[in-house]
Design a protein around this motif. Structure first.
Motif, PDB file in Angstrom:
ATOM      1  N   ARG A  88      -5.608   3.266   8.010  1.00 17.32           N
ATOM      2  CA  ARG A  88      -6.911   3.092   8.650  1.00 17.32           C
ATOM      3  C   ARG A  88      -7.850   2.283   7.748  1.00 17.32           C
ATOM      4  NH1 ARG A  88      -9.240   8.072   9.169  1.00 17.32           N
ATOM      5  NH2 ARG A  88      -7.203   8.796   9.889  1.00 17.32           N
ATOM      6  N   ASN A  89      -7.795   2.563   6.432  1.00 16.05           N
ATOM      7  CA  ASN A  89      -8.587   1.757   5.486  1.00 16.05           C
ATOM      8  C   ASN A  89      -8.201   0.281   5.577  1.00 16.05           C
ATOM      9  OD1 ASN A  89      -9.827   4.023   4.502  1.00 16.05           O
ATOM     10  ND2 ASN A  89      -8.519   4.225   2.712  1.00 16.05           N
ATOM     11  N   ALA A  90      -6.887   0.047   5.618  1.00 13.85           N
ATOM     12  CA  ALA A  90      -6.407  -1.334   5.680  1.00 13.85           C
ATOM     13  C   ALA A  90      -6.909  -1.995   6.968  1.00 13.85           C
ATOM     14  CB  ALA A  90      -4.877  -1.362   5.631  1.00 13.85           C
ATOM     15  N   TRP A  91      -6.831  -1.256   8.068  1.00  9.89           N
ATOM     16  CA  TRP A  91      -7.321  -1.778   9.346  1.00  9.89           C
ATOM     17  C   TRP A  91      -8.804  -2.160   9.242  1.00  9.89           C
ATOM     18  CZ3 TRP A  91      -5.538  -2.748  14.358  1.00  9.89           C
ATOM     19  CH2 TRP A  91      -6.547  -2.963  15.298  1.00  9.89           C
ATOM     20  N   ASN A  92      -9.596  -1.213   8.730  1.00  8.37           N
ATOM     21  CA  ASN A  92     -11.036  -1.479   8.626  1.00  8.37           C
ATOM     22  C   ASN A  92     -11.316  -2.677   7.722  1.00  8.37           C
ATOM     23  OD1 ASN A  92     -11.585   0.658  10.290  1.00  8.37           O
ATOM     24  ND2 ASN A  92     -11.924   2.112   8.606  1.00  8.37           N
ATOM     25  N   MET A  93     -10.610  -2.718   6.605  1.00  8.81           N
ATOM     26  CA  MET A  93     -10.798  -3.840   5.684  1.00  8.81           C
ATOM     27  C   MET A  93     -10.505  -5.156   6.401  1.00  8.81           C
ATOM     28  SD  MET A  93      -8.687  -4.678   2.188  1.00  8.81           S
ATOM     29  CE  MET A  93      -7.181  -5.137   3.062  1.00  8.81           C
ATOM     30  N   GLY A  94      -9.371  -5.198   7.091  1.00  5.01           N
ATOM     31  CA  GLY A  94      -9.000  -6.411   7.826  1.00  5.01           C
ATOM     32  C   GLY A  94     -10.043  -6.770   8.872  1.00  5.01           C
ATOM     33  N   HIS A  95     -10.529  -5.762   9.551  1.00  5.00           N
ATOM     34  CA  HIS A  95     -11.543  -5.992  10.578  1.00  5.00           C
ATOM     35  C   HIS A  95     -12.796  -6.633   9.968  1.00  5.00           C
ATOM     36  CE1 HIS A  95     -14.242  -5.274  13.964  1.00  5.00           C
ATOM     37  NE2 HIS A  95     -15.086  -4.741  13.093  1.00  5.00           N
ATOM     38  N   GLU A 114     -13.876  -0.788   1.665  1.00  4.20           N
ATOM     39  CA  GLU A 114     -12.607  -0.255   2.184  1.00  4.20           C
ATOM     40  C   GLU A 114     -11.471  -0.564   1.215  1.00  4.20           C
ATOM     41  OE1 GLU A 114     -12.061   1.581   4.894  1.00  4.20           O
ATOM     42  OE2 GLU A 114     -14.134   1.524   5.629  1.00  4.20           O
ATOM     43  N   MET A 115     -11.539  -1.761   0.653  1.00  2.00           N
ATOM     44  CA  MET A 115     -10.493  -2.195  -0.274  1.00  2.00           C
ATOM     45  C   MET A 115     -10.412  -1.252  -1.473  1.00  2.00           C
ATOM     46  SD  MET A 115     -10.173  -5.946  -2.043  1.00  2.00           S
ATOM     47  CE  MET A 115     -10.576  -6.860  -0.553  1.00  2.00           C
ATOM     48  N   LYS A 116     -11.578  -0.864  -1.947  1.00  2.00           N
ATOM     49  CA  LYS A 116     -11.669   0.023  -3.118  1.00  2.00           C
ATOM     50  C   LYS A 116     -10.876   1.304  -2.924  1.00  2.00           C
ATOM     51  CE  LYS A 116     -15.541  -0.242  -6.294  1.00  2.00           C
ATOM     52  NZ  LYS A 116     -16.974  -0.008  -6.478  1.00  2.00           N
ATOM     53  N   LYS A 117     -10.846   1.796  -1.686  1.00  2.00           N
ATOM     54  CA  LYS A 117     -10.180   3.078  -1.411  1.00  2.00           C
ATOM     55  C   LYS A 117      -8.657   2.979  -1.485  1.00  2.00           C
ATOM     56  CE  LYS A 117     -13.838   4.177   1.949  1.00  2.00           C
ATOM     57  NZ  LYS A 117     -14.081   4.225   3.418  1.00  2.00           N
ATOM     58  N   LEU A 118      -8.117   1.748  -1.472  1.00  2.00           N
ATOM     59  CA  LEU A 118      -6.655   1.593  -1.448  1.00  2.00           C
ATOM     60  C   LEU A 118      -6.062   1.880  -2.819  1.00  2.00           C
ATOM     61  CD1 LEU A 118      -6.425  -1.682   0.683  1.00  2.00           C
ATOM     62  CD2 LEU A 118      -6.000   0.669   1.463  1.00  2.00           C
ATOM     63  N   PRO A 119      -4.778   2.300  -2.860  1.00  2.00           N
ATOM     64  CA  PRO A 119      -4.124   2.594  -4.133  1.00  2.00           C
ATOM     65  C   PRO A 119      -4.157   1.376  -5.068  1.00  2.00           C
ATOM     66  CG  PRO A 119      -2.652   3.060  -2.269  1.00  2.00           C
ATOM     67  CD  PRO A 119      -3.898   2.506  -1.698  1.00  2.00           C
ATOM     68  N   ILE A 154       0.829  -1.216   0.000  1.00  2.00           N
ATOM     69  CA  ILE A 154       0.000   0.000   0.000  1.00  2.00           C
ATOM     70  C   ILE A 154       0.858   1.259   0.000  1.00  2.00           C
ATOM     71  CG2 ILE A 154      -1.685   1.324   1.345  1.00  2.00           C
ATOM     72  CD1 ILE A 154      -2.892  -1.371   2.244  1.00  2.00           C
ATOM     73  N   GLY A 155       1.876   1.273   0.853  1.00  2.00           N
ATOM     74  CA  GLY A 155       2.734   2.459   0.950  1.00  2.00           C
ATOM     75  C   GLY A 155       3.874   2.417  -0.057  1.00  2.00           C
ATOM     76  N   PRO A 156       4.706   3.461  -0.075  1.00  2.00           N
ATOM     77  CA  PRO A 156       5.784   3.547  -1.075  1.00  2.00           C
ATOM     78  C   PRO A 156       7.018   2.716  -0.712  1.00  2.00           C
ATOM     79  CG  PRO A 156       5.760   5.513   0.303  1.00  2.00           C
ATOM     80  CD  PRO A 156       4.600   4.683   0.745  1.00  2.00           C
ATOM     81  N   SER A 165      -0.507  -3.616   9.973  1.00  2.00           N
ATOM     82  CA  SER A 165       0.949  -3.725  10.130  1.00  2.00           C
ATOM     83  C   SER A 165       1.633  -3.693   8.786  1.00  2.00           C
ATOM     84  CB  SER A 165       1.323  -5.039  10.817  1.00  2.00           C
ATOM     85  OG  SER A 165       0.870  -5.049  12.127  1.00  2.00           O
ATOM     86  N   GLY A 166       1.094  -4.448   7.818  1.00  2.00           N
ATOM     87  CA  GLY A 166       1.657  -4.427   6.474  1.00  2.00           C
ATOM     88  C   GLY A 166       1.677  -3.013   5.927  1.00  2.00           C
ATOM     89  N   ALA A 167       0.539  -2.337   6.056  1.00  2.00           N
ATOM     90  CA  ALA A 167       0.416  -0.984   5.513  1.00  2.00           C
ATOM     91  C   ALA A 167       1.399  -0.030   6.183  1.00  2.00           C
ATOM     92  CB  ALA A 167      -1.016  -0.489   5.682  1.00  2.00           C
ATOM     93  N   ILE A 168       1.434  -0.051   7.494  1.00  2.00           N
ATOM     94  CA  ILE A 168       2.225   0.929   8.243  1.00  2.00           C
ATOM     95  C   ILE A 168       3.720   0.721   8.009  1.00  2.00           C
ATOM     96  CG2 ILE A 168       2.716  -0.078  10.538  1.00  2.00           C
ATOM     97  CD1 ILE A 168       0.708   3.073  10.136  1.00  2.00           C
ATOM     98  N   GLU A 169       4.139  -0.537   7.893  1.00  2.00           N
ATOM     99  CA  GLU A 169       5.566  -0.795   7.665  1.00  2.00           C
ATOM    100  C   GLU A 169       5.997  -0.281   6.293  1.00  2.00           C
ATOM    101  OE1 GLU A 169       7.979  -1.767   9.509  1.00  2.00           O
ATOM    102  OE2 GLU A 169       7.105  -2.780  11.224  1.00  2.00           O
ATOM    103  N   SER A 170       5.062  -0.215   5.357  1.00  2.00           N
ATOM    104  CA  SER A 170       5.415   0.270   4.009  1.00  2.00           C
ATOM    105  C   SER A 170       5.261   1.800   3.926  1.00  2.00           C
ATOM    106  CB  SER A 170       4.531  -0.412   2.964  1.00  2.00           C
ATOM    107  OG  SER A 170       3.191   0.034   3.084  1.00  2.00           O
ATOM    108  N   LYS A 171       5.083   2.420   5.096  1.00  2.00           N
ATOM    109  CA  LYS A 171       4.930   3.883   5.181  1.00  2.00           C
ATOM    110  C   LYS A 171       3.695   4.391   4.428  1.00  2.00           C
ATOM    111  CE  LYS A 171       9.499   5.059   6.656  1.00  2.00           C
ATOM    112  NZ  LYS A 171      10.238   3.792   6.445  1.00  2.00           N
ATOM    113  N   ALA A 172       2.619   3.667   4.550  1.00  2.00           N
ATOM    114  CA  ALA A 172       1.349   4.130   4.001  1.00  2.00           C
ATOM    115  C   ALA A 172       0.917   5.373   4.781  1.00  2.00           C
ATOM    116  CB  ALA A 172       0.292   3.038   4.148  1.00  2.00           C
ATOM    117  N   THR A 173       0.010   6.178   4.184  1.00  2.00           N
ATOM    118  CA  THR A 173      -0.500   7.335   4.924  1.00  2.00           C
ATOM    119  C   THR A 173      -1.402   6.828   6.046  1.00  2.00           C
ATOM    120  OG1 THR A 173      -2.521   7.503   3.619  1.00  2.00           O
ATOM    121  CG2 THR A 173      -0.586   8.663   2.780  1.00  2.00           C
TER     122      THR A 173
END
Lengths: 326, 326
Positions: B199-206, B301-306, B61-63, B186-194
């Motif tokens: 939060r989208n990733a969290w909600n999707m996972g939830h 939520e998934m739709k909102k991801l890059p 997700i992140g750069p 965790s995946g998102a945050i480690e990749s330096k996602a915004t």
């Protein structure tokens, strides 16, 4: 918070330990209030808080003396210790701890398993919030691994003939001495002690842990249930063969082997026979001698540490502890 | 290492997951070789590896795309999952998992308790070695706390009348959805996602976790032992009341209550009666509808991801999973 009365004569240390318990208390927050209360009631049940006090005292070794951080590290170590105790009690089927009913006796072993797991996670939350570096954290979780693989080894060794003094020492080294060593080392390293000082602290903790466990195992044979806080000869009943028995086995294997083969069916008469044989073969005496040797090694390492009031405390407490004046 | 055959059609993901297992494998190193082999045999026993794959996919997700780190975080999450499963099996008395004997059945619950503890510590060793910051680590251990206090809550709720759909949802939210949410986050945050993306990733996972657990609970009533990998209606026997039963209770409380009062003494005839009542009251149908609603929320939520290939994977896997095509 209420601290074990053994610290009453040391108001300064008592306050630090009270802060340690307070910090742990703040971190216990299970959603269900009832569950929360039960866990707190049981874990603040009068432990001696040895690991945290060693950690705090050793946080005076280096130049960077940050009391809050020292207390946090000590709290994490005590939480880890509490978690392992709760699981140990499930595994050993121990009904009392520090004179109180164990968690698994009152709430069932299922509750106790999850409560222990919960405390493991609390330990890491405290550590990751307060530790200074990821490297330090990795060190701590590796140490925890070693403690737990020590437990697995001990389990695996049960109801097998006690092999040797060497086997016993290796077992208690993984089980008890490791956590004492980690406690001293963590305190030292967080205060930016030199590598050499941290190694001294580690060795000191290791030797103290070894002497402490041997003394504990001696008390299992000769203490009073009230002072020891658990039933006498609980270890033998559990199939755990500790040093006094191993020494006695070495000089009089036949008689003991026949008795010990009964495992969990040992009668109280059998137990008396075992105890008599151990005394006759000087198993307790020899064990006490080995504990003394470890105590002396610990004192030798302590001597190398920088001077300071903390060192007087270290000495006094270690001497009291290892001669079991408290 | 051998990965669940469901990944055979996705060679790229299968390779990542194989690396996850390899990393866990490298970190399991109990002194006793025998013990080590037993633990490995049991934990590499065919789990679906859902949490790690969601974590790895979300690390796109992140750069800052670092595959090694993504694999390490995924490995820590799966190790945590394995640890909780081992303890869950002790607590539920489950005899099989993924068609294999559970650890506590073959080695005893004592062994299983310590083995689970050991895996907790391995989880933190992996995390502290590979995570990018202490803050991230603190986040992970807090999440773990929540998972475990969810377990304590669930335990506390056993053999009490199933209160409400709300109570059920809150329970599975703490138990299953939390770890799915943490995995994606965790995946998102480690990749330096915004922050927003994380939060989208969290909600999707939830939401995925919620839908997944509801589907799992439906399968407990209608699956075949072989495909589900555990005995049918195991939950009711354990006194765990899941959604299909709760829905049925709401429309036909009397008949079910009388049966359920028997707790562990339920006969196979009683079980058939319970199942028939649930079907008659549309408990399974209603549950499936709710799972669908969570699936749709997850997709939103998934739709909102890059955009990216990872998103196609996310979509395909989630759809397969939540319609239980695998």
């Amino acid at each position: 918070m209420q601290v074990h009365p053994m610290w009453d004569s040391y108001p300064e240390l008592r306050e630090d330990l009270s802060n340690v318990l307070e910090l742990i208390n703040k971190h216990i927050r299970v959603r269900d209030k009832n569950v929360n209360a039960i866990i707190k009631d049981r874990i603040f049940g009068g432990g001696k808080l040895l690991r945290p006090i060693y950690s705090i005292l050793c946080s005076n070794i280096g130049p960077d003396k940050d009391k809050d951080r020292a207390i946090a590290v000590a709290a994490a170590l005590e939480t880890l210790h509490m978690a392992t105790l709760i699981h140990d009690d499930v595994i050993d089927g121990a009904s009392t701890r520090h004179g109180k009913q164990t968690l698994h006796t009152s709430e069932g072993s299922k509750f106790a398993i999850y409560a222990g797991d919960y405390l493991f996670s609390v330990c890491f939350t405290i550590l990751s919030r307060h530790a200074t570096s990821l490297a330090h954290l990795e060190f701590n979780s590796r140490s925890m691994e070693k403690v737990l693989s020590g437990e697995l080894d001990q389990l695996n060794a049960r109801f097998q003939p006690p092999t040797s003094v060497k086997g016993y020492l290796s077992r208690i080294s993984g089980k008890t001495a490791q956590l004492f060593a980690v406690s001293c080392y963590s305190g030292a390293i967080e205060s930016k002690a030199t590598k050499k000082q941290a190694r001294n602290a580690w060795n000191m903790g290791h030797y103290i842990g070894m002497a402490f466990q041997i003394m504990d195992d001696i008390l299992d044979y000769q203490g009073q249930e009230q002072t020891v806080g658990k039933p006498i000869m609980a270890d033998v009943k559990q199939g755990i063969y500790t040093l006094p028995l191993i020494y006695a086995m070495q000089s009089n294997p036949k008689q003991l082997q026949t008795l010990l083969q009964k495992n969990e069916d040992l009668s109280s008469n059998d137990m008396e026979m075992i105890l008599a044989t151990i005394k006759q073969e000087k198993g307790l005496e020899k064990s006490r001698k080995l504990a003394e040797r470890y105590t002396n090694k610990a004192l030798k390492e302590m001597k190398k540490l920088p001077e300071g009031t903390y060192k007087d405390y270290l000495y006094t407490i270690t001497m009291k502890l290892l001669t079991r004046l408290f």
